[in-house]
Scaffold this motif. Sequence first.
Motif, PDB file in Angstrom:
ATOM      1  N   ASN A  10      12.092   6.508   1.428  1.00  0.00           N
ATOM      2  CA  ASN A  10      13.236   5.602   0.891  1.00  0.00           C
ATOM      3  C   ASN A  10      14.211   5.184   1.310  1.00  0.00           C
TER       4      ASN A  10
ATOM      5  N   SER B 142       8.700  -1.533   4.959  1.00  0.00           N
ATOM      6  CA  SER B 142       7.355  -1.499   3.677  1.00  0.00           C
ATOM      7  C   SER B 142       6.388   0.456   4.156  1.00  0.00           C
ATOM      8  N   PRO B 143       7.014   1.333   3.311  1.00  0.00           N
ATOM      9  CA  PRO B 143       6.476   2.937   3.909  1.00  0.00           C
ATOM     10  C   PRO B 143       5.291   2.353   3.497  1.00  0.00           C
ATOM     11  N   ALA B 144       4.323   3.724   4.462  1.00  0.00           N
ATOM     12  CA  ALA B 144       2.524   4.268   3.442  1.00  0.00           C
ATOM     13  C   ALA B 144       2.341   5.360   3.840  1.00  0.00           C
ATOM     14  N   MET B 145       2.098   5.875   3.252  1.00  0.00           N
ATOM     15  CA  MET B 145       2.198   7.272   3.882  1.00  0.00           C
ATOM     16  C   MET B 145       0.403   7.856   3.718  1.00  0.00           C
ATOM     17  N   VAL B 146      -0.018   7.565   4.838  1.00  0.00           N
ATOM     18  CA  VAL B 146      -1.472   7.611   4.890  1.00  0.00           C
ATOM     19  C   VAL B 146      -2.390   8.708   6.026  1.00  0.00           C
TER      20      VAL B 146
ATOM     21  N   THR C 181      12.185  -1.649  -6.767  1.00  0.00           N
ATOM     22  CA  THR C 181      11.479  -1.815  -5.329  1.00  0.00           C
ATOM     23  C   THR C 181      11.672  -1.463  -4.069  1.00  0.00           C
ATOM     24  N   ARG C 182      13.011  -0.470  -4.409  1.00  0.00           N
ATOM     25  CA  ARG C 182      13.287  -0.214  -3.173  1.00  0.00           C
ATOM     26  C   ARG C 182      13.850   1.397  -3.401  1.00  0.00           C
ATOM     27  N   VAL C 183      12.729   1.598  -4.182  1.00  0.00           N
ATOM     28  CA  VAL C 183      12.736   3.260  -4.404  1.00  0.00           C
ATOM     29  C   VAL C 183      11.465   3.578  -4.608  1.00  0.00           C
ATOM     30  N   THR C 184      10.639   4.796  -3.921  1.00  0.00           N
ATOM     31  CA  THR C 184       9.657   4.918  -4.352  1.00  0.00           C
ATOM     32  C   THR C 184       9.313   6.013  -5.034  1.00  0.00           C
TER      33      THR C 184
ATOM     34  N   THR D 118       0.785  -1.398   0.302  1.00  0.00           N
ATOM     35  CA  THR D 118      -0.220   0.547  -0.127  1.00  0.00           C
ATOM     36  C   THR D 118       0.573   1.370  -0.338  1.00  0.00           C
ATOM     37  N   GLY D 119       0.129   2.309  -0.429  1.00  0.00           N
ATOM     38  CA  GLY D 119       0.962   3.848   0.092  1.00  0.00           C
ATOM     39  C   GLY D 119       1.723   3.835  -0.642  1.00  0.00           C
ATOM     40  N   SER D 120       3.178   4.587  -0.744  1.00  0.00           N
ATOM     41  CA  SER D 120       4.440   4.836  -1.085  1.00  0.00           C
ATOM     42  C   SER D 120       4.723   3.229  -1.177  1.00  0.00           C
ATOM     43  N   ASP D 121       4.656   2.575  -1.196  1.00  0.00           N
ATOM     44  CA  ASP D 121       5.637   0.915  -1.220  1.00  0.00           C
ATOM     45  C   ASP D 121       5.517   0.912  -2.106  1.00  0.00           C
TER      46      ASP D 121
ATOM     47  N   LEU E 189      12.721   1.955   2.747  1.00  0.00           N
ATOM     48  CA  LEU E 189      12.385   0.774   2.318  1.00  0.00           C
ATOM     49  C   LEU E 189      13.845   0.105   1.665  1.00  0.00           C
TER      50      LEU E 189
ATOM     51  N   THR F 281       5.330  -0.427  -6.205  1.00  0.00           N
ATOM     52  CA  THR F 281       6.440  -1.378  -6.355  1.00  0.00           C
ATOM     53  C   THR F 281       5.772  -1.331  -8.441  1.00  0.00           C
TER      54      THR F 281
END
Lengths: 301, 301, 301
Positions: free
Chosen positions: C47, C55-59, A224-227, A163-166, C50, A168
């Motif tokens: 970043n 696994s980041p998520a900006m919500v 996949t390791r870069v947002t 989800t979110g900024s992760d 990651l 891929t």
Amino acid sequence: MPAPYPSLPAADPDLAGAVADTLDAVRARRPLVHNITNLVVANSTANALLAIGASPAMVMSPEEAGAFARIADSLVINLGTVDAVSAGAMRLAAAAAQEAGTPWVLDPVAVGPLSFRSELALSLLRFRPGAIRGNASEIMALSGLCGAPADGSTGDDGGGDDTGSDDTGGGRGVDSAHGADAARSAAIALARHTGAAVSVSGAVDLVTDGVRTLRIGNGNPLMTRVTGLGCTATALTGACLSTASDTLQAAAHAMVLTGLAGEIAAEEAAGPGSLQVRLLDALHALDRDTLVARARCWWER
Amino acid sequence: MPAPYPSLPAADPDLAGAVADTLDAVRARRPLVHNITNLVVANSTANALLAIGASPAMVMSPEEAGAFARIADSLVINLGTVDAVSAGAMRLAAAAAQEAGTPWVLDPVAVGPLSFRSELALSLLRFRPGAIRGNASEIMALSGLCGAPADGSTGDDGGGDDTGSDDTGGGRGVDSAHGADAARSAAIALARHTGAAVSVSGAVDLVTDGVRTLRIGNGNPLMTRVTGLGCTATALTGACLSTASDTLQAAAHAMVLTGLAGEIAAEEAAGPGSLQVRLLDALHALDRDTLVARARCWWER
Amino acid sequence: MPAPYPSLPAADPDLAGAVADTLDAVRARRPLVHNITNLVVANSTANALLAIGASPAMVMSPEEAGAFARIADSLVINLGTVDAVSAGAMRLAAAAAQEAGTPWVLDPVAVGPLSFRSELALSLLRFRPGAIRGNASEIMALSGLCGAPADGSTGDDGGGDDTGSDDTGGGRGVDSAHGADAARSAAIALARHTGAAVSVSGAVDLVTDGVRTLRIGNGNPLMTRVTGLGCTATALTGACLSTASDTLQAAAHAMVLTGLAGEIAAEEAAGPGSLQVRLLDALHALDRDTLVARARCWWER
């Protein structure tokens, strides 16, 4: 479920040449690409659009988004960090784009687990996006929300918390490959239901209009390791849509440009930080010879 | 319309030394620069301010912007992704800055085609910015909105769709050069009308207070392919204003710092991604010897 | 006031090994880290997460933040560019995190001089963060706001205007070192009052739970010229909290990871732009051998 790709088919030289034609057209016309996007990727996607020769503009308020979508050459709507205010801007912009004939692309970031953005994504589909790009989880979730019948969908893409900024979207890991294949039926159903070209990012990307399906095998797992590289593919889809006669091919060309730039960037990158920088350099340097030699794009038979 | 510059005049060594004095002063005093800016460039302009030795703070809500503008050493207001909420913060901050004597700079991103931000820009001028920085289109539009009489303005800057984050403020392409010259009369009229120093970015920048006019010839065309370098020039204008006795020169010094750092960065950059990274390195490394040797700044006669 | 550290004590090998254990756990579990953060650092902290394998998520909207905090593995709340809307999202997320048992970390950026965020920070403490990370000024201000009795606090950290995005959390300059020591009593009092592990960034970081105190000596002064490295330490604290049995150690591990990656990045960086890029590369490349050889972490006696 289709078989995974242990080795990739030969690339189609006509398709590679068509990507180069699209890139030439973007550089010649410098399309004004209107973005309503998330705050994680606003800078990186603006830079990616500039690097391929487009002219990005982030106009994101309800006060301005509708008027701007009318004068832009294309529109990108990305749900990444949407809130009530930006959701209003998205609705106004999508409605104006439909009315004015501005082609637009939807990135349904993280739809599925979150009801606010899931309902928003559904409501935006009424304004007929030319393209939709997501990872396997997102495309399966959106297809399901539409009630689009997906024959043979497995319903399991191995990436449920993606989800979110992760995002891929540009991912090239094994898990993501599985994802794109797992979402194949859902993508075809979604394309038929909406009339949009649907792009599913993965180790091998899939792009379909519900009848024809293209596959793209460019990329590198380090992406996949870069947002935000999935969001970058969506932004470039916006640029390609503005020059396209064939929406399906335009959507696929954006996946090739993103994937190949990432693949080239990864060759000398010391890690994900370097990759992000070099990807912009590589987008800027892409030319016909490199595309013809290295684009890996083919029709699914 | 003034003639274009086929070859640049000799730089003025006194002006180059004055830029170095300003840079020394910024590094010694570490001014607290309050930014209400757009989400595309918030990171890159904060880093540029840190790189030259200033202390940036992004305080952007209506709840806090007024109070913070009173304690800051200078204020930067950038309309890039403005909405109704941030517009309120901008008004409060500008009013507080005027009252407290905090010098401030306005970047009227994309004024002209969009009425919401055009009206906002006009209303902010009441709070008397010390400086205004934009590209040719923006300065011509803002000058026209003010009803500032622009003798001899051509009204055509060759870049009419240069909106949003595709800010070619640091641009050094031929089109932008034409732009800065085309905006000359408008800039002089705007400066006389507002009392601000007005900076027009282009291949050769123009900075005027309505009486005196400076030109800056540093930069590189690749800078137009990186988002937010015009916004960076505006942010650095904020830093320079905080140390200035002569507002016109402070505004020009910021253009030299941005242009020369970009020029140095471009020498070894593999593309726009690298340029963005190296520009920060170059800003951090700038010293008096480099400025005296390479700053290209002169009085217009 | 404790004496400054003219030379650093020997690092504790057990602690270095524990950092490596935490890094391994993050990479194995890939925790979903929910971030409500500021727009300056949204990209760079995503970043960084990651790069270490999370696994980041900006919500970040009130519509979604509560629900997402329940399903995330940890939550990061950063006040950098907070406004009324995001403050609401923070309250909902923190409440949901407390109820669901999601560990969370607070970064009280710029509390003290600004009443809106100071009151917000106080109100968020009710939801029991597992960790709090700030620079000396921020920790002293927050501790004072709580009325936490700070025996022997000097009340002077030598960095009073260190607000907003000029977050020297990762800073390793002499001034910041003084800061971390000056905030020692305030940090211990704040930890006792809140039950949180409290991290104070400086030339030598301090992390305390009110009883035990750890010190971390990794880093490089150039880190103070890159925006958001303190926020990066906070984001990595969120990742480490999700895998931790000992909150104090998890908080300290995040400081080691950030400081050592910055230290390695600085070795070959040409300036702050390069440092930011290389820091991500270094985070991604960190391994047990490097941590055992170079982590400088010890118990305060």
